[in-house]
Write a protein that holds these residues in place. Structure first.
Motif, PDB file in Angstrom:
ATOM      1  N   CYS A 100       0.857  -1.182   0.000  1.00 50.33           N
ATOM      2  CA  CYS A 100       0.000   0.000   0.000  1.00 50.33           C
ATOM      3  C   CYS A 100       0.896   1.235   0.000  1.00 50.33           C
ATOM      4  CB  CYS A 100      -0.884  -0.033   1.245  1.00 50.33           C
ATOM      5  SG  CYS A 100      -1.882   1.430   1.498  1.00 50.33           S
ATOM      6  N   GLU A 101       0.505   2.235  -0.761  1.00 53.13           N
ATOM      7  CA  GLU A 101       1.313   3.454  -0.810  1.00 53.13           C
ATOM      8  C   GLU A 101       1.295   4.207   0.522  1.00 53.13           C
ATOM      9  OE1 GLU A 101      -2.786   4.599  -2.181  1.00 53.13           O
ATOM     10  OE2 GLU A 101      -1.400   3.072  -2.902  1.00 53.13           O
ATOM     11  N   ARG A 102       0.370   3.879   1.399  1.00 52.11           N
ATOM     12  CA  ARG A 102       0.270   4.533   2.714  1.00 52.11           C
ATOM     13  C   ARG A 102       0.991   3.745   3.812  1.00 52.11           C
ATOM     14  NH1 ARG A 102      -3.333   8.207   4.038  1.00 52.11           N
ATOM     15  NH2 ARG A 102      -3.712   7.162   6.027  1.00 52.11           N
ATOM     16  N   CYS A 106       0.872   4.592   7.783  1.00 54.00           N
ATOM     17  CA  CYS A 106      -0.444   4.084   8.171  1.00 54.00           C
ATOM     18  C   CYS A 106      -0.473   3.777   9.672  1.00 54.00           C
ATOM     19  CB  CYS A 106      -0.793   2.829   7.379  1.00 54.00           C
ATOM     20  SG  CYS A 106      -2.400   2.127   7.826  1.00 54.00           S
TER      21      CYS A 106
END
Length: 146
Positions: A100-102, A106
């Motif tokens: 995930c790009e986050r 996160c």
């Protein structure tokens, strides 16, 4: 996380084969009748399982299916990964998602990873043999033979 009928029925089918492993090849018709699952639906499940070296197949009049290995060598996690495509509780943990790009910032990722770890440890720790043994012990708990 919700397990689909495909995953649940695959487990029922494989447990049926494990329970009847001493009877040779078992037809889908027999399994369908015992399990109350349509033969056509079992055929779809078999096509998934055949790509994963779980079943041994024999064609012809006495043909059918049997487990390739002992029931103790198949985990629930393994079977559900084949039928469900994975066990990740969120998409960002799926192998296919590529992360995930986050992920670097996160705040909840550690929690999802923890849940995923618990799910996989639990389901990978239960075999077909364990389920059959538990069922047998539970149903014979009050039976004493002298």
């Amino acid at each position: 996380m919700k397990i689909s009928t495909k995953g649940r029925y695959a487990l029922r089918m494989l447990l049926d084969l494990a329970e009847n492993k001493d009877n040779g090849f078992i037809s889908l018709k027999e399994i369908a009748e015992r399990q109350g699952i349509s033969k056509q639906y079992l055929e779809q499940i078999v096509s998934l399982l055949n790509t994963s070296d779980i079943l041994r197949t024999s064609r012809g009049k006495q043909g059918g299916y049997m487990l390739l290995k002992e029931p103790s060598q198949y985990t629930v996690g393994q079977i559900l990964r084949i039928t469900e495509g994975g066990l990740a509780p969120v998409a960002c943990l799926d192998d296919e998602a590529g992360g995930c790009e986050r992920a670097d910032f996160c705040k909840t990722l550690y929690m999802w990873n923890g849940l995923y770890e618990k799910i996989t440890n639990y389901l990978d720790g239960i075999t077909l043999a364990d389920i059959l043994e538990h069922h047998y012990n539970e149903n014979n708990a009050g039976s004493y033979v002298i």
